[in-house]
Design a protein around this motif. Structure first.
Motif, PDB file in Angstrom:
ATOM      1  N   PHE A   1      82.383  68.158  33.001  1.00  0.00           N
ATOM      2  CA  PHE A   1      81.942  66.770  33.036  1.00  0.00           C
ATOM      3  C   PHE A   1      82.084  66.121  31.657  1.00  0.00           C
ATOM      4  O   PHE A   1      82.513  64.960  31.540  1.00  0.00           O
ATOM      5  CB  PHE A   1      80.487  66.673  33.504  1.00  0.00           C
ATOM      6  CG  PHE A   1      79.925  65.282  33.431  1.00  0.00           C
ATOM      7  CD1 PHE A   1      80.352  64.287  34.307  1.00  0.00           C
ATOM      8  CD2 PHE A   1      78.975  64.949  32.474  1.00  0.00           C
ATOM      9  CE1 PHE A   1      79.849  62.997  34.232  1.00  0.00           C
ATOM     10  CE2 PHE A   1      78.463  63.668  32.385  1.00  0.00           C
ATOM     11  CZ  PHE A   1      78.902  62.687  33.273  1.00  0.00           C
ATOM     12  N   THR A   2      81.757  66.852  30.609  1.00  0.00           N
ATOM     13  CA  THR A   2      81.924  66.319  29.252  1.00  0.00           C
ATOM     14  C   THR A   2      83.384  65.974  28.981  1.00  0.00           C
ATOM     15  O   THR A   2      83.706  64.929  28.404  1.00  0.00           O
ATOM     16  CB  THR A   2      81.422  67.343  28.212  1.00  0.00           C
ATOM     17  OG1 THR A   2      80.044  67.621  28.447  1.00  0.00           O
ATOM     18  CG2 THR A   2      81.580  66.797  26.798  1.00  0.00           C
ATOM     19  N   LEU A   3      84.297  66.863  29.409  1.00  0.00           N
ATOM     20  CA  LEU A   3      85.718  66.591  29.216  1.00  0.00           C
ATOM     21  C   LEU A   3      86.161  65.392  30.050  1.00  0.00           C
ATOM     22  O   LEU A   3      86.950  64.562  29.584  1.00  0.00           O
ATOM     23  CB  LEU A   3      86.534  67.827  29.584  1.00  0.00           C
ATOM     24  CG  LEU A   3      88.055  67.711  29.449  1.00  0.00           C
ATOM     25  CD1 LEU A   3      88.454  67.296  28.039  1.00  0.00           C
ATOM     26  CD2 LEU A   3      88.736  69.016  29.838  1.00  0.00           C
ATOM     27  N   ILE A   4      85.654  65.277  31.270  1.00  0.00           N
ATOM     28  CA  ILE A   4      85.982  64.109  32.109  1.00  0.00           C
ATOM     29  C   ILE A   4      85.540  62.825  31.426  1.00  0.00           C
ATOM     30  O   ILE A   4      86.267  61.822  31.419  1.00  0.00           O
ATOM     31  CB  ILE A   4      85.337  64.251  33.497  1.00  0.00           C
ATOM     32  CG1 ILE A   4      86.034  65.358  34.294  1.00  0.00           C
ATOM     33  CG2 ILE A   4      85.413  62.934  34.275  1.00  0.00           C
ATOM     34  CD1 ILE A   4      85.351  65.698  35.606  1.00  0.00           C
TER      35      ILE A   4
ATOM     36  N   MET B   1      77.363  57.601  36.190  1.00  0.00           N
ATOM     37  CA  MET B   1      76.936  58.739  35.376  1.00  0.00           C
ATOM     38  C   MET B   1      77.706  58.796  34.057  1.00  0.00           C
ATOM     39  O   MET B   1      77.147  59.176  33.021  1.00  0.00           O
ATOM     40  CB  MET B   1      77.112  60.042  36.145  1.00  0.00           C
ATOM     41  CG  MET B   1      76.036  60.294  37.183  1.00  0.00           C
ATOM     42  SD  MET B   1      76.090  61.983  37.814  1.00  0.00           S
ATOM     43  CE  MET B   1      74.497  62.053  38.665  1.00  0.00           C
ATOM     44  N   ILE B   2      78.974  58.434  34.100  1.00  0.00           N
ATOM     45  CA  ILE B   2      79.772  58.413  32.873  1.00  0.00           C
ATOM     46  C   ILE B   2      79.245  57.350  31.918  1.00  0.00           C
ATOM     47  O   ILE B   2      79.109  57.587  30.710  1.00  0.00           O
ATOM     48  CB  ILE B   2      81.263  58.182  33.199  1.00  0.00           C
ATOM     49  CG1 ILE B   2      81.827  59.400  33.946  1.00  0.00           C
ATOM     50  CG2 ILE B   2      82.061  57.928  31.926  1.00  0.00           C
ATOM     51  CD1 ILE B   2      83.215  59.211  34.492  1.00  0.00           C
ATOM     52  N   ARG B   3      78.906  56.172  32.460  1.00  0.00           N
ATOM     53  CA  ARG B   3      78.321  55.128  31.612  1.00  0.00           C
ATOM     54  C   ARG B   3      76.996  55.589  31.021  1.00  0.00           C
ATOM     55  O   ARG B   3      76.726  55.388  29.829  1.00  0.00           O
ATOM     56  CB  ARG B   3      78.119  53.839  32.421  1.00  0.00           C
ATOM     57  CG  ARG B   3      79.399  53.078  32.730  1.00  0.00           C
ATOM     58  CD  ARG B   3      79.086  51.674  33.211  1.00  0.00           C
ATOM     59  NE  ARG B   3      78.344  51.700  34.467  1.00  0.00           N
ATOM     60  CZ  ARG B   3      78.926  51.628  35.658  1.00  0.00           C
ATOM     61  NH1 ARG B   3      80.245  51.553  35.747  1.00  0.00           N
ATOM     62  NH2 ARG B   3      78.199  51.640  36.761  1.00  0.00           N
ATOM     63  N   ASP B   4      76.148  56.225  31.845  1.00  0.00           N
ATOM     64  CA  ASP B   4      74.864  56.725  31.350  1.00  0.00           C
ATOM     65  C   ASP B   4      75.061  57.806  30.305  1.00  0.00           C
ATOM     66  O   ASP B   4      74.291  57.914  29.339  1.00  0.00           O
ATOM     67  CB  ASP B   4      74.032  57.274  32.511  1.00  0.00           C
ATOM     68  CG  ASP B   4      73.490  56.175  33.411  1.00  0.00           C
ATOM     69  OD1 ASP B   4      73.543  54.994  32.999  1.00  0.00           O
ATOM     70  OD2 ASP B   4      73.056  56.489  34.538  1.00  0.00           O
ATOM     71  N   TYR B   5      76.111  58.627  30.489  1.00  0.00           N
ATOM     72  CA  TYR B   5      76.401  59.686  29.515  1.00  0.00           C
ATOM     73  C   TYR B   5      76.635  59.093  28.131  1.00  0.00           C
ATOM     74  O   TYR B   5      76.055  59.556  27.134  1.00  0.00           O
ATOM     75  CB  TYR B   5      77.627  60.481  29.963  1.00  0.00           C
ATOM     76  CG  TYR B   5      78.204  61.386  28.894  1.00  0.00           C
ATOM     77  CD1 TYR B   5      77.681  62.655  28.673  1.00  0.00           C
ATOM     78  CD2 TYR B   5      79.280  60.969  28.101  1.00  0.00           C
ATOM     79  CE1 TYR B   5      78.203  63.491  27.690  1.00  0.00           C
ATOM     80  CE2 TYR B   5      79.807  61.797  27.125  1.00  0.00           C
ATOM     81  CZ  TYR B   5      79.265  63.052  26.916  1.00  0.00           C
ATOM     82  OH  TYR B   5      79.789  63.852  25.941  1.00  0.00           O
TER      83      TYR B   5
ATOM     84  N   LEU C   1      77.185  76.350  36.887  1.00  0.00           N
ATOM     85  CA  LEU C   1      76.624  75.086  36.408  1.00  0.00           C
ATOM     86  C   LEU C   1      77.063  74.764  34.992  1.00  0.00           C
ATOM     87  O   LEU C   1      77.409  73.622  34.684  1.00  0.00           O
ATOM     88  CB  LEU C   1      75.093  75.132  36.484  1.00  0.00           C
ATOM     89  CG  LEU C   1      74.377  73.840  36.076  1.00  0.00           C
ATOM     90  CD1 LEU C   1      74.731  72.703  37.031  1.00  0.00           C
ATOM     91  CD2 LEU C   1      72.865  74.063  36.036  1.00  0.00           C
ATOM     92  N   ASN C   2      77.071  75.759  34.101  1.00  0.00           N
ATOM     93  CA  ASN C   2      77.443  75.496  32.708  1.00  0.00           C
ATOM     94  C   ASN C   2      78.905  75.064  32.594  1.00  0.00           C
ATOM     95  O   ASN C   2      79.246  74.202  31.777  1.00  0.00           O
ATOM     96  CB  ASN C   2      77.193  76.735  31.846  1.00  0.00           C
ATOM     97  CG  ASN C   2      75.721  76.935  31.554  1.00  0.00           C
ATOM     98  OD1 ASN C   2      74.947  75.976  31.532  1.00  0.00           O
ATOM     99  ND2 ASN C   2      75.317  78.182  31.348  1.00  0.00           N
ATOM    100  N   THR C   3      79.773  75.655  33.397  1.00  0.00           N
ATOM    101  CA  THR C   3      81.186  75.238  33.391  1.00  0.00           C
ATOM    102  C   THR C   3      81.309  73.808  33.894  1.00  0.00           C
ATOM    103  O   THR C   3      82.073  73.011  33.334  1.00  0.00           O
ATOM    104  CB  THR C   3      82.026  76.180  34.270  1.00  0.00           C
ATOM    105  OG1 THR C   3      81.921  77.506  33.752  1.00  0.00           O
ATOM    106  CG2 THR C   3      83.488  75.752  34.290  1.00  0.00           C
TER     107      THR C   3
ATOM    108  N   ALA D   1      74.952  65.457  36.756  1.00  0.00           N
ATOM    109  CA  ALA D   1      76.394  65.225  36.856  1.00  0.00           C
ATOM    110  C   ALA D   1      77.129  66.512  37.222  1.00  0.00           C
ATOM    111  O   ALA D   1      78.077  66.501  38.013  1.00  0.00           O
ATOM    112  CB  ALA D   1      76.925  64.663  35.542  1.00  0.00           C
ATOM    113  N   ALA D   2      76.688  67.628  36.651  1.00  0.00           N
ATOM    114  CA  ALA D   2      77.323  68.910  36.948  1.00  0.00           C
ATOM    115  C   ALA D   2      77.140  69.282  38.414  1.00  0.00           C
ATOM    116  O   ALA D   2      78.069  69.777  39.070  1.00  0.00           O
ATOM    117  CB  ALA D   2      76.748  70.005  36.047  1.00  0.00           C
ATOM    118  N   GLU D   3      75.956  69.056  38.950  1.00  0.00           N
ATOM    119  CA  GLU D   3      75.710  69.345  40.366  1.00  0.00           C
ATOM    120  C   GLU D   3      76.551  68.451  41.264  1.00  0.00           C
ATOM    121  O   GLU D   3      77.098  68.905  42.278  1.00  0.00           O
ATOM    122  CB  GLU D   3      74.217  69.178  40.682  1.00  0.00           C
ATOM    123  CG  GLU D   3      73.331  70.246  40.062  1.00  0.00           C
ATOM    124  CD  GLU D   3      73.540  71.625  40.663  1.00  0.00           C
ATOM    125  OE1 GLU D   3      74.423  71.813  41.522  1.00  0.00           O
ATOM    126  OE2 GLU D   3      72.807  72.552  40.251  1.00  0.00           O
TER     127      GLU D   3
END
Length: 320
Positions: free
Chosen positions: A152-155, A92-96, A145-147, A129-131
């Motif tokens: 996830f963005t920070l990760i 998911m990080i790579r896809d991000y 969910l928003n948090t 990713a959040a879920e």
């Protein structure tokens, strides 16, 4: 499931460990700062152990794990900690990053429909990713969910340091500085070691017990260009590593506490340095005591660390 109170169940500060999350690349630093700002600006967050908020979150990297260390923002007392393995999130990080780059390219030249399609894919990935993040932290940390999206963005912003920290750890000598509460002497020493030997060693610090952030430390270190605002006091019990090339103790109780931990050390030093918190004068006199400690530590680090680190053997027990 805990019902989050918007007035108290929230993060009011997020700090990143300067020992394991390190970069001088301006784009990486900028991306990290935006992610931290967005997370603190709007969130709903709480540990599931019933602790009352608000909360402070400290992130560090230990091997292939991201450590989420939740603390009281006023007293710095530990509240909860969770080791989050990054492996299940790698795809998911790579896809991000792939979708993010596609989105940036699209807004430069693509048609509105193409931009919208890429943006929908980006939002969908963020939601998935959040879920996943909420599910993996279930029973440990509660968030909406928003948090989870912002976390996830920070990760994603700090994740590249995981592999980097592993490779660095195998190549560079490690130094652990230990004092009573990891508020003044040991964090100052670790920060000075990183300043004088950048990319040459890994400097960590810990206390026999946990203390509180000391603002005088921030002031006197800022005078020489070192930002200590990211430091969070930790105890030796919170260290993952148990083997160091050099351990330096800086308070009377530290040597016995280190002995009790049975760490592997190539060399050990004890530096009898002053405790500036004992100074009872006015503000300027107290600051001078901290400056004197800073200069004392600087001289010792520059004079003694190079030779000791060269001689230190990973399985030895040399003491100076």
């Amino acid at each position: 499931m805990r019902i989050l109170d918007p007035d108290s169940d929230k993060l009011v500060t997020v700090t990143l460990d300067p020992e394991t999350i390190i970069s001088i690349d301006p784009d990486e630093v900028h991306e990290r700062r935006i992610a931290v700002y967005d997370l603190v600006d709007e969130n709903a967050f709480a540990p599931t152990n019933g602790a009352s908020g608000p909360f402070a979150l400290h992130l560090s990297i230990q091997g292939n794990h991201l450590v989420l260390d939740v603390r009281n923002p006023e007293t710095n007392e530990p509240i909860a900690a969770h080791f989050l393995s990054l492996t299940p999130m790698r795809h998911m990080i790579r896809d991000y990053f792939r979708i993010r780059d596609s989105y940036y390219d699209a807004i430069k030249s693509a048609q509105p429909m193409q931009i919208e399609a890429v943006d929908m894919g980006r939002r969908g990935l963020h939601n998935d990713a959040a879920e996943m993040l909420r599910e993996r932290l279930k029973g440990k940390l509660e968030m909406d969910l928003n948090t989870a999206r912002r976390l996830f963005t920070l990760i994603c912003a700090v994740q590249p340091y995981a592999d980097r920290s592993i490779s660095i750890a195998h190549k560079q000598p490690s130094v652990l500085f230990v004092c009573s509460m990891n508020s003044v002497r040991s964090p100052m020493a670790a920060a000075l070691a990183r300043k004088y030997f950048p990319s040459e060693l890994i400097a960590r610090s810990a206390g026999v017990r946990s203390g509180q952030v000391d603002r005088f430390v921030h002031d006197v270190m800022e005078e020489i260009g070192i930002d200590m605002s990211v430091h969070t006091p930790h105890t030796m019990d919170e260290l993952v590593a148990t083997s160091f090339d050099l351990i330096v103790t800086l308070s009377e109780e530290a040597p016995a506490a280190v002995d009790a931990k049975d760490y592997e050390a190539g060399a050990r030093l004890h530096w009898d340095v002053a405790d500036p918190t004992l100074e009872e004068g006015n503000r300027e006199q107290r600051l001078d005591a901290y400056r004197a400690l800073r200069e004392d530590l600087s001289k010792r680090i520059k004079a003694e660390l190079p030779a000791i680190l060269t001689d230190a053997q990973p399985n030895g027990s040399q003491t100076h």
